[in-house]
Design an enzyme around this catalytic site. Sequence first.
Site, mmCIF file in Angstrom:
data_model
loop_
_atom_site.group_PDB
_atom_site.id
_atom_site.type_symbol
_atom_site.label_atom_id
_atom_site.label_comp_id
_atom_site.label_asym_id
_atom_site.label_seq_id
_atom_site.Cartn_x
_atom_site.Cartn_y
_atom_site.Cartn_z
ATOM 1 N N CYS A 6 0.841 -1.203 0.000
ATOM 2 C CA CYS A 6 0.000 0.000 0.000
ATOM 3 C C CYS A 6 0.876 1.252 0.000
ATOM 4 O O CYS A 6 1.735 1.426 0.877
ATOM 5 C CB CYS A 6 -0.905 -0.020 1.235
ATOM 6 S SG CYS A 6 -1.783 1.534 1.485
ATOM 7 N N CYS A 9 0.617 3.260 3.239
ATOM 8 C CA CYS A 9 1.362 2.637 4.350
ATOM 9 C C CYS A 9 2.855 2.919 4.204
ATOM 10 O O CYS A 9 3.551 3.135 5.205
ATOM 11 C CB CYS A 9 1.114 1.133 4.394
ATOM 12 S SG CYS A 9 -0.501 0.667 5.056
ATOM 13 N N ASP A 31 -1.537 15.842 -2.233
ATOM 14 C CA ASP A 31 -1.877 14.893 -3.296
ATOM 15 C C ASP A 31 -0.913 15.087 -4.464
ATOM 16 O O ASP A 31 -0.627 16.219 -4.866
ATOM 17 C CB ASP A 31 -3.328 15.087 -3.750
ATOM 18 C CG ASP A 31 -3.832 13.902 -4.552
ATOM 19 O OD1 ASP A 31 -4.747 13.213 -4.067
ATOM 20 O OD2 ASP A 31 -3.311 13.669 -5.670
ATOM 21 N N HIS A 47 -4.568 0.778 8.310
ATOM 22 C CA HIS A 47 -4.815 0.398 6.920
ATOM 23 C C HIS A 47 -6.149 -0.325 6.820
ATOM 24 O O HIS A 47 -6.250 -1.515 7.134
ATOM 25 C CB HIS A 47 -3.705 -0.500 6.375
ATOM 26 C CG HIS A 47 -4.003 -0.985 4.988
ATOM 27 N ND1 HIS A 47 -3.655 -0.280 3.859
ATOM 28 C CD2 HIS A 47 -4.679 -2.069 4.544
ATOM 29 C CE1 HIS A 47 -4.080 -0.918 2.787
ATOM 30 N NE2 HIS A 47 -4.703 -2.015 3.183
ATOM 31 N N ASN A 85 -13.779 8.974 -1.149
ATOM 32 C CA ASN A 85 -14.217 8.022 -2.167
ATOM 33 C C ASN A 85 -14.235 6.627 -1.567
ATOM 34 O O ASN A 85 -13.275 6.211 -0.913
ATOM 35 C CB ASN A 85 -13.281 8.072 -3.383
ATOM 36 C CG ASN A 85 -13.402 9.384 -4.133
ATOM 37 O OD1 ASN A 85 -14.497 9.899 -4.304
ATOM 38 N ND2 ASN A 85 -12.283 9.941 -4.557
ATOM 39 N N HIS A 98 -8.866 7.495 3.249
ATOM 40 C CA HIS A 98 -8.288 8.848 3.201
ATOM 41 C C HIS A 98 -9.378 9.851 2.874
ATOM 42 O O HIS A 98 -10.358 9.529 2.207
ATOM 43 C CB HIS A 98 -7.156 8.928 2.175
ATOM 44 C CG HIS A 98 -7.552 8.487 0.801
ATOM 45 N ND1 HIS A 98 -7.652 7.162 0.460
ATOM 46 C CD2 HIS A 98 -7.899 9.189 -0.298
ATOM 47 C CE1 HIS A 98 -8.035 7.069 -0.803
ATOM 48 N NE2 HIS A 98 -8.198 8.281 -1.293
HETATM 49 P P1 AMP Z 1 -8.897 8.035 -4.380
HETATM 50 O O1 AMP Z 1 -9.192 7.985 -5.852
HETATM 51 O O2 AMP Z 1 -9.952 8.667 -3.570
HETATM 52 O O3 AMP Z 1 -8.484 6.647 -3.880
HETATM 53 O O4 AMP Z 1 -7.642 9.007 -4.232
HETATM 54 C C1 AMP Z 1 -6.308 8.577 -4.183
HETATM 55 C C2 AMP Z 1 -5.469 9.815 -4.332
HETATM 56 O O5 AMP Z 1 -4.140 9.489 -3.961
HETATM 57 C C3 AMP Z 1 -5.403 10.384 -5.756
HETATM 58 O O6 AMP Z 1 -5.893 11.721 -5.751
HETATM 59 C C4 AMP Z 1 -3.916 10.305 -6.109
HETATM 60 O O7 AMP Z 1 -3.483 11.422 -6.852
HETATM 61 C C5 AMP Z 1 -3.266 10.258 -4.719
HETATM 62 N N1 AMP Z 1 -1.980 9.594 -4.672
HETATM 63 C C6 AMP Z 1 -1.661 8.367 -5.135
HETATM 64 N N2 AMP Z 1 -0.366 8.075 -4.872
HETATM 65 C C7 AMP Z 1 0.134 9.147 -4.214
HETATM 66 C C8 AMP Z 1 1.407 9.467 -3.669
HETATM 67 N N3 AMP Z 1 2.443 8.636 -3.762
HETATM 68 N N4 AMP Z 1 1.567 10.656 -3.063
HETATM 69 C C9 AMP Z 1 0.539 11.530 -2.975
HETATM 70 N N5 AMP Z 1 -0.697 11.276 -3.455
HETATM 71 C C10 AMP Z 1 -0.893 10.110 -4.077
#
Ligand code: AMP
Length: 111
Positions: A6, A9, A31, A47, A85, A98
């Site tokens: 993850c 994590c 983000d 988690h 989401n 999150h």
């Molecule tokens: P969700 O679609 O609600 O699961 O949102 C996941 C979010 O995590 C998305 O907006 C991605 O841009 C963000 N995301 C994924 N990997 C990373 C990362 N390594 N660092 C920061 N944000 C991330």
Amino acid sequence: MMNDDCVFCRILSGSIGTKLYEDEDFFIIRDINPKARLHYLAITREHAPLISGYTGVDALGRILKKISAMTDTLGLYGGYRLIINQGKDAEQSVQHLHIHILGGEPLGDLR
Ligand code: AMP
């Protein structure tokens, strides 16, 4: 419970990324693909993919209060939008609970 597969994590453990804030319930990062001028993620330490499987029921209240107390620090002077989401219809892409925190500009209507 830490999940090595993850991405959130791994950020929590410090092996990648940068945490802006961290306490016993959650941590905040930027983000990587911002959908607003300011786009943060408030991520639970535990988690769990979904609220339904998350054991920190009281923690969720504390996290919301903490976010609301941190808005100046985060530059969210004009208000903000929180989004969680859950599942495929919401296009949840990271299976670790999150809260998206969006702001820093007028966000428009949801649709
Ligand atoms: P969700 O679609 O609600 O699961 O949102 C996941 C979010 O995590 C998305 O907006 C991605 O841009 C963000 N995301 C994924 N990997 C990373 C990362 N390594 N660092 C920061 N944000 C991330």
